[in-house]
Design a protein around this motif. Structure first.
Motif, PDB file in Angstrom:
ATOM      1  N   PRO A 115       3.275   9.181   1.102  1.00 58.45           N
ATOM      2  CA  PRO A 115       2.306   8.189   1.596  1.00 58.45           C
ATOM      3  C   PRO A 115       2.884   7.354   2.725  1.00 58.45           C
ATOM      4  O   PRO A 115       4.095   7.085   2.761  1.00 58.45           O
ATOM      5  CB  PRO A 115       2.029   7.327   0.356  1.00 58.45           C
ATOM      6  CG  PRO A 115       3.259   7.461  -0.487  1.00 58.45           C
ATOM      7  CD  PRO A 115       3.761   8.863  -0.255  1.00 58.45           C
ATOM      8  N   ALA A 116       2.023   6.940   3.655  1.00 61.73           N
ATOM      9  CA  ALA A 116       2.426   5.952   4.648  1.00 61.73           C
ATOM     10  C   ALA A 116       2.721   4.635   3.925  1.00 61.73           C
ATOM     11  O   ALA A 116       2.252   4.385   2.810  1.00 61.73           O
ATOM     12  CB  ALA A 116       1.318   5.766   5.678  1.00 61.73           C
ATOM     13  N   HIS A 117       3.492   3.777   4.563  1.00 66.16           N
ATOM     14  CA  HIS A 117       3.903   2.523   3.930  1.00 66.16           C
ATOM     15  C   HIS A 117       2.700   1.608   3.669  1.00 66.16           C
ATOM     16  O   HIS A 117       1.786   1.511   4.490  1.00 66.16           O
ATOM     17  CB  HIS A 117       4.900   1.790   4.825  1.00 66.16           C
ATOM     18  CG  HIS A 117       5.254   0.420   4.321  1.00 66.16           C
ATOM     19  ND1 HIS A 117       6.126   0.220   3.278  1.00 66.16           N
ATOM     20  CD2 HIS A 117       4.803  -0.811   4.696  1.00 66.16           C
ATOM     21  CE1 HIS A 117       6.231  -1.083   3.042  1.00 66.16           C
ATOM     22  NE2 HIS A 117       5.434  -1.728   3.886  1.00 66.16           N
ATOM     23  N   PHE A 118       2.700   0.983   2.523  1.00 64.62           N
ATOM     24  CA  PHE A 118       1.722  -0.081   2.255  1.00 64.62           C
ATOM     25  C   PHE A 118       2.414  -1.183   1.477  1.00 64.62           C
ATOM     26  O   PHE A 118       3.348  -0.939   0.695  1.00 64.62           O
ATOM     27  CB  PHE A 118       0.499   0.443   1.503  1.00 64.62           C
ATOM     28  CG  PHE A 118       0.768   1.007   0.129  1.00 64.62           C
ATOM     29  CD1 PHE A 118       0.590   0.235  -1.012  1.00 64.62           C
ATOM     30  CD2 PHE A 118       1.186   2.326  -0.022  1.00 64.62           C
ATOM     31  CE1 PHE A 118       0.819   0.753  -2.278  1.00 64.62           C
ATOM     32  CE2 PHE A 118       1.414   2.859  -1.280  1.00 64.62           C
ATOM     33  CZ  PHE A 118       1.229   2.073  -2.415  1.00 64.62           C
ATOM     34  N   LEU A 139      -2.038   7.569  -3.014  1.00 64.67           N
ATOM     35  CA  LEU A 139      -2.811   8.760  -2.678  1.00 64.67           C
ATOM     36  C   LEU A 139      -3.637   8.523  -1.417  1.00 64.67           C
ATOM     37  O   LEU A 139      -3.687   9.385  -0.519  1.00 64.67           O
ATOM     38  CB  LEU A 139      -3.718   9.134  -3.846  1.00 64.67           C
ATOM     39  CG  LEU A 139      -4.604  10.367  -3.659  1.00 64.67           C
ATOM     40  CD1 LEU A 139      -3.752  11.623  -3.487  1.00 64.67           C
ATOM     41  CD2 LEU A 139      -5.554  10.529  -4.849  1.00 64.67           C
ATOM     42  N   ALA A 140      -4.271   7.365  -1.311  1.00 69.74           N
ATOM     43  CA  ALA A 140      -5.068   7.047  -0.138  1.00 69.74           C
ATOM     44  C   ALA A 140      -4.214   7.023   1.125  1.00 69.74           C
ATOM     45  O   ALA A 140      -4.665   7.428   2.204  1.00 69.74           O
ATOM     46  CB  ALA A 140      -5.777   5.707  -0.319  1.00 69.74           C
ATOM     47  N   MET A 141      -2.981   6.574   0.983  1.00 73.43           N
ATOM     48  CA  MET A 141      -2.098   6.488   2.147  1.00 73.43           C
ATOM     49  C   MET A 141      -1.543   7.851   2.556  1.00 73.43           C
ATOM     50  O   MET A 141      -0.830   7.945   3.564  1.00 73.43           O
ATOM     51  CB  MET A 141      -0.952   5.520   1.866  1.00 73.43           C
ATOM     52  CG  MET A 141      -1.382   4.074   1.652  1.00 73.43           C
ATOM     53  SD  MET A 141      -2.434   3.405   2.974  1.00 73.43           S
ATOM     54  CE  MET A 141      -1.315   3.481   4.375  1.00 73.43           C
ATOM     55  N   ARG A 142      -1.880   8.895   1.826  1.00 71.71           N
ATOM     56  CA  ARG A 142      -1.507  10.253   2.236  1.00 71.71           C
ATOM     57  C   ARG A 142      -2.611  10.933   3.043  1.00 71.71           C
ATOM     58  O   ARG A 142      -2.430  12.046   3.541  1.00 71.71           O
ATOM     59  CB  ARG A 142      -1.182  11.099   0.993  1.00 71.71           C
ATOM     60  CG  ARG A 142       0.092  10.671   0.267  1.00 71.71           C
ATOM     61  CD  ARG A 142       0.239  11.411  -1.051  1.00 71.71           C
ATOM     62  NE  ARG A 142       0.288  12.856  -0.854  1.00 71.71           N
ATOM     63  CZ  ARG A 142       0.081  13.755  -1.821  1.00 71.71           C
ATOM     64  NH1 ARG A 142      -0.225  13.342  -3.052  1.00 71.71           N
ATOM     65  NH2 ARG A 142       0.153  15.043  -1.554  1.00 71.71           N
ATOM     66  N   LYS A 193      -2.696   2.040   7.975  1.00 72.64           N
ATOM     67  CA  LYS A 193      -2.068   0.878   7.351  1.00 72.64           C
ATOM     68  C   LYS A 193      -2.756   0.620   6.014  1.00 72.64           C
ATOM     69  O   LYS A 193      -3.925   0.970   5.832  1.00 72.64           O
ATOM     70  CB  LYS A 193      -2.207  -0.374   8.229  1.00 72.64           C
ATOM     71  CG  LYS A 193      -1.575  -0.276   9.617  1.00 72.64           C
ATOM     72  CD  LYS A 193      -1.965  -1.499  10.452  1.00 72.64           C
ATOM     73  CE  LYS A 193      -1.369  -1.443  11.861  1.00 72.64           C
ATOM     74  NZ  LYS A 193       0.065  -1.744  11.858  1.00 72.64           N
ATOM     75  N   GLY A 194      -2.033  -0.037   5.094  1.00 69.71           N
ATOM     76  CA  GLY A 194      -2.626  -0.346   3.805  1.00 69.71           C
ATOM     77  C   GLY A 194      -1.955  -1.520   3.131  1.00 69.71           C
ATOM     78  O   GLY A 194      -0.858  -1.943   3.507  1.00 69.71           O
ATOM     79  N   LEU A 225       0.140   0.427 -12.828  1.00 70.98           N
ATOM     80  CA  LEU A 225       0.672   1.595 -12.138  1.00 70.98           C
ATOM     81  C   LEU A 225      -0.444   2.470 -11.565  1.00 70.98           C
ATOM     82  O   LEU A 225      -0.319   3.017 -10.466  1.00 70.98           O
ATOM     83  CB  LEU A 225       1.542   2.418 -13.096  1.00 70.98           C
ATOM     84  CG  LEU A 225       2.153   3.702 -12.521  1.00 70.98           C
ATOM     85  CD1 LEU A 225       3.049   3.394 -11.329  1.00 70.98           C
ATOM     86  CD2 LEU A 225       2.925   4.443 -13.613  1.00 70.98           C
ATOM     87  N   GLY A 226      -1.554   2.593 -12.300  1.00 77.96           N
ATOM     88  CA  GLY A 226      -2.643   3.444 -11.843  1.00 77.96           C
ATOM     89  C   GLY A 226      -3.179   3.021 -10.490  1.00 77.96           C
ATOM     90  O   GLY A 226      -3.520   3.864  -9.645  1.00 77.96           O
ATOM     91  N   ALA A 227      -3.259   1.704 -10.251  1.00 80.86           N
ATOM     92  CA  ALA A 227      -3.754   1.216  -8.964  1.00 80.86           C
ATOM     93  C   ALA A 227      -2.766   1.542  -7.849  1.00 80.86           C
ATOM     94  O   ALA A 227      -3.168   1.914  -6.736  1.00 80.86           O
ATOM     95  CB  ALA A 227      -3.999  -0.287  -9.034  1.00 80.86           C
ATOM     96  N   VAL A 228      -1.482   1.407  -8.125  1.00 82.94           N
ATOM     97  CA  VAL A 228      -0.464   1.731  -7.126  1.00 82.94           C
ATOM     98  C   VAL A 228      -0.524   3.220  -6.788  1.00 82.94           C
ATOM     99  O   VAL A 228      -0.444   3.612  -5.612  1.00 82.94           O
ATOM    100  CB  VAL A 228       0.943   1.350  -7.635  1.00 82.94           C
ATOM    101  CG1 VAL A 228       2.008   1.728  -6.605  1.00 82.94           C
ATOM    102  CG2 VAL A 228       1.015  -0.147  -7.936  1.00 82.94           C
ATOM    103  N   GLN A 229      -0.687   4.054  -7.799  1.00 78.56           N
ATOM    104  CA  GLN A 229      -0.767   5.499  -7.565  1.00 78.56           C
ATOM    105  C   GLN A 229      -2.004   5.865  -6.748  1.00 78.56           C
ATOM    106  O   GLN A 229      -1.949   6.730  -5.865  1.00 78.56           O
ATOM    107  CB  GLN A 229      -0.772   6.237  -8.905  1.00 78.56           C
ATOM    108  CG  GLN A 229       0.548   6.150  -9.648  1.00 78.56           C
ATOM    109  CD  GLN A 229       0.485   6.722 -11.056  1.00 78.56           C
ATOM    110  OE1 GLN A 229      -0.583   6.734 -11.684  1.00 78.56           O
ATOM    111  NE2 GLN A 229       1.615   7.194 -11.564  1.00 78.56           N
ATOM    112  N   GLN A 230      -3.138   5.199  -7.032  1.00 75.55           N
ATOM    113  CA  GLN A 230      -4.349   5.450  -6.254  1.00 75.55           C
ATOM    114  C   GLN A 230      -4.158   5.045  -4.797  1.00 75.55           C
ATOM    115  O   GLN A 230      -4.605   5.745  -3.880  1.00 75.55           O
ATOM    116  CB  GLN A 230      -5.531   4.684  -6.846  1.00 75.55           C
ATOM    117  CG  GLN A 230      -6.170   5.356  -8.047  1.00 75.55           C
ATOM    118  CD  GLN A 230      -7.475   4.684  -8.419  1.00 75.55           C
ATOM    119  OE1 GLN A 230      -7.573   3.461  -8.432  1.00 75.55           O
ATOM    120  NE2 GLN A 230      -8.482   5.473  -8.714  1.00 75.55           N
ATOM    121  N   MET A 231      -3.497   3.912  -4.587  1.00 69.88           N
ATOM    122  CA  MET A 231      -3.269   3.460  -3.209  1.00 69.88           C
ATOM    123  C   MET A 231      -2.330   4.418  -2.490  1.00 69.88           C
ATOM    124  O   MET A 231      -2.532   4.729  -1.301  1.00 69.88           O
ATOM    125  CB  MET A 231      -2.698   2.040  -3.222  1.00 69.88           C
ATOM    126  CG  MET A 231      -2.752   1.365  -1.864  1.00 69.88           C
ATOM    127  SD  MET A 231      -4.460   1.000  -1.370  1.00 69.88           S
ATOM    128  CE  MET A 231      -4.279   1.051   0.422  1.00 69.88           C
TER     129      MET A 231
END
Length: 469
Positions: free
Chosen positions: A87-90, A108-111, A117-118, A100-106
């Motif tokens: 993932p790109a940096h966020f 994924l979005a950053m990939r 940016k995120g 943890l689930g929210a971090v993993q979802q974010m």
């Protein structure tokens, strides 16, 4: 034979030349062929697509046929995308409060290939597509589920021209007004017809979907949804030098939280299906499908999203106007903000992006916003600090720590009533799913974003109306 309704998913088996013709076909079938079996509807649509000249004089199918005859572009092609390996940096704010689930979802979005940016806000929790509390900047692309189902879900605060003591002295009158002047739930409307300039907005005539949804938008104006939506009276305390430009003191206030009702939900469903159809992603990321803003569908969604945002604002306008009229109150100051939306913004690097905030408050320097707690805990009126790492964003509330089902299973109405009595809050409607214990500590959330916002005032709920379970 009973009614059979086609969905946008049913039409995935048919290749339409444009998204507009797909929407037209769906609208015509569900309006004029209600009692025709769905397989026959699909056969009819295919025949019109193949032989539009045969239907230009048809009483109901001519509009689709004439559209095809006038403009017959090549069949839609689909693009298949892969995700980046990393993932790109966020940036995370208040990471110890974020599941943890929210971090993993974010992550994924950053990939996504369009992700630039995120950021993840301290009230974040897992959602569908982008996590609640997720902020994502993309180039010239919009993700319908990066905005969410309730497009334009927002907060609105009216600081009233009465002292805070007015609220506790007039609980009966406030309850009566909330009962008569607000409506909650997934359907229905107020008994008194409502009006607002937004209902005459020309964009309601720009697409078949918006034309179809206009009637229900008229009926639902001034109503609120279910879940965590609310309308409540309380007190707001401000210190000297606040950006509200009010003298220091405690005032009566009216606070509301709701969105664009069926209008926004239908727009989200329609264009998410189109995005998933046109933008093929790996299974785990399919809900993050996007629309290019240079495409016809992307332009339609952007127009529709902005109309839904204006409609959500109109609902709050009418709620506040109705209640103030019923109680003979006047307004000293208002603060309002979306927290489910996408904006075209120029960020600190000088580049312009599409910034999705799904459950996040805009917090550019000086931006005013509202971050509520729960039915018994304080809400905060804030001004943004324009933090680059957060993409000019902040939390949108306390954020859930229990899912609705877990809250329902573990919190009783008896315990909720005790909490309400202890905190001297009167609740109309509501349910254990929205009990204060289902939410994170708003104080901890606020302490995790001191670099994002300044506190300009503190709101304390006193008389709250929500939807029943």
């Amino acid at each position: 034979m009973g009614k059979q309704k086609l969905t946008i998913q049913d039409l995935a088996v048919i290749d339409f030349p444009t998204d507009v013709t797909r929407s037209l076909a769906l609208n015509i079938m569900n309006r004029h062929f209600k009692h025709t079996p769905n397989d026959e509807k699909l056969t009819i649509i295919n025949d019109v697509l193949q032989n539009p000249g045969n239907y230009t004089g048809h009483s109901t199918l001519s509009i689709l046929a004439l559209k095809l005859v006038a403009k017959a572009p090549p069949l839609q092609t689909f693009d298949t995308y892969t995700l980046a390996d990393e993932p790109a940096h966020f940036d995370l704010f208040g990471s110890k409060h974020i599941e943890l689930g929210a971090v993993q979802q974010m992550a994924l979005a950053m990939r996504l290939p369009i992700a630039v940016k995120g950021a993840l806000m301290p009230d974040a929790h897992a959602g569908y597509g982008l996590p609640i509390g997720g902020v994502l900047a993309t180039r010239q692309a919009v993700i319908p589920y990066g905005v969410g189902m309730d497009i334009g879900c927002r907060m609105a605060l009216s600081v009233l021209d009465v002292p805070g003591s007015y609220i506790d002295r007039h609980v009966y009158e406030l309850k009566k007004a909330l009962g008569a002047e607000t409506h909650f739930g997934n359907d229905g409307s107020l008994d008194t017809p409502q009006d607002h300039a937004v209902l005459d907005h020309p964009d309601f005539q720009r697409t078949p979907l918006l034309r179809k949804l206009h009637g229900k938008a008229v009926r639902q104006l001034s109503s609120s949804g279910s879940g965590n939506h609310f309308v409540e009276f309380g007190t707001i305390t401000v210190e000297a030098g606040n950006r509200l430009q009010l003298p220091a003191g405690t005032y009566g206030a009216l606070l509301s939280h709701s969105g664009s009702r069926s209008l926004g939900a239908n727009i989200a469903q329609e264009y998410t299906a189109i995005a998933m159809d046109r933008c093929r992603l790996p299974r785990e990321a399919k809900s993050l499908a996007w629309l290019d803003l240079d495409s016809e569908a992307g332009q339609e969604y952007w127009l529709s999203m902005n109309l839904a945002g204006a409609y959500a604002q109109a609902c709050h306008d009418r709620i506040h106007a109705n209640l103030c009229r019923a109680l003979g109150l006047s307004v000293l100051h208002t603060v309002e903000n979306h927290h489910n939306f996408a904006w075209q913004e120029t960020l600190h690097d000088g580049e312009t992006y599409i910034v999705h905030r799904k459950g996040a408050t805009p917090a550019a320097y000086g931006d005013m916003g509202i971050i509520p707690g729960s039915m018994t805990t304080p809400g905060y009126i804030v001004s943004g600090k324009g933090n680059e790492a957060s993409l000019n964003s902040a939390a949108h509330g306390a954020g859930r720590q229990l899912s609705r089902q877990r809250a329902k299973n573990s919190i009783t109405m008896s315990s909720l009533r005790k909490t309400l009595a202890r905190e001297k809050v009167t609740l109309l409607g509501g349910s254990a799913e929205e009990a204060p214990e289902a939410y994170k500590d708003i104080g901890l959330v606020m302490s995790s974003q001191t670099t994002l916002v300044n506190v300009e005032g503190i709101f304390h709920p006193r008389v709250v109306r929500m939807a029943r379970d």
